[in-house]
Design a protein around this motif. Structure first.
Motif: not given
Length: 275
Positions: A236-245, A223-234
């Motif tokens: 969210a990706k960081r949170v997802l990666a950290a939780n998976i790790q 959703a953030y990528d579609k909205l062009g909100l790169e900082e928020l998307s980044t």
């Protein structure tokens, strides 16, 4: 007085006297004791004749409003209404028992019964035989059920029903989280990306440690990528990666799970709930 009027009055009196001579319906419960009422109601319950049981339980309270049989009937009639499929009457009866007998040693059951009624009230005859994803339904009853069980656990943490209530709360919480994800997916399909992201934020903030968190993060990123909100998307990706790790997304509350039938297994295999 005219002759016609005399005839009309005479006929009316005859009809009225005739009505009084009609045999009245016999009251089978005439002379029953409170114990007799309760025993017959219990027999009707064991025969799954809930309509008759309700009649006897209510008759008992009406004729003998005081005493242990009347008090027990007030609680049992709530269960009878539930088994008869009258969910609103079941909850009303349970609420009435709670209001009249807040210190009764069995009042915890009234709270538990309310939770059970709301837990099952969305399950129609068809959905009991055709498995569907319950998280896609209106969450109103799910929320009510969760709150009923939460009230039971808060007031009576040592109740014999508390453990089952906690397990059902975990299940309901997972369902509520999944419902938010379904809505987020719906918004994504229609291009309402900000609304979808907000639904996912709700999942992450209110329903941590549920299976829906991972999918919520993935939808949020898209959703953030579609909205062009790169900082928020980044972020969210960081949170997802950290939780998976660290395995946080694998540790979820699964204390209560519905028994999966063969029909449910086939349903899941062919993904019949997918749009």
């Amino acid at each position: 007085m005219t002759k016609t009027r005399i005839i009309i009055i005479t006929l009316t009196l005859i009809l009225l006297s005739g009505c009084s001579l009609l045999p009245k319906e016999k009251d089978e419960t005439l002379g029953w004791s409170a114990q007799k009422f309760y025993t017959e109601a219990s027999f009707a319950m064991s025969d799954h004749d809930y309509e008759t049981a309700i009649k006897y339980f209510e008759g008992l309270e009406s004729r003998y409003p005081f005493g242990r049989y009347a008090m027990q009937a007030q609680l049992d009639v709530a269960y009878a209404y539930y088994k008869d499929g009258n969910h609103e009457a079941a909850i009303a009866a349970a609420d009435r028992f709670i209001r009249l007998h807040p210190r009764n040693p069995h009042v915890d059951y009234a709270y538990y019964l309310k939770g059970i009624v709301n837990f099952n009230r969305n399950l129609s005859f068809i959905t009991r035989f055709i498995p569907t994803d319950t998280s896609q339904r209106d969450p109103g009853s799910t929320i009510d059920s969760f709150n009923d069980f939460a009230e039971l656990v808060r007031r009576f943490p040592e109740s014999q029903y508390a453990d089952d209530a906690r397990k059902r709360m975990f299940y309901l919480r997972n369902n509520l989280a999944s419902h938010e994800v379904h809505v987020a997916r719906y918004y994504m399909k229609r291009g309402a990306y900000l609304a979808a992201a907000n639904r996912c934020v709700t999942v992450i903030e209110k329903y941590q440690r549920t299976p829906a968190v991972k999918e919520a993060l993935e939808i949020m990123i898209e959703a953030y990528d579609k909205l062009g909100l790169e900082e928020l998307s980044t972020d969210a990706k960081r949170v997802l990666a950290a939780n998976i790790q660290n395995g946080s997304l694998d540790v979820v509350d699964r204390d209560y799970e519905e028994e999966k039938s063969l029909g449910q297994a086939v349903w899941d295999y062919f993904e019949l709930d997918k749009n």
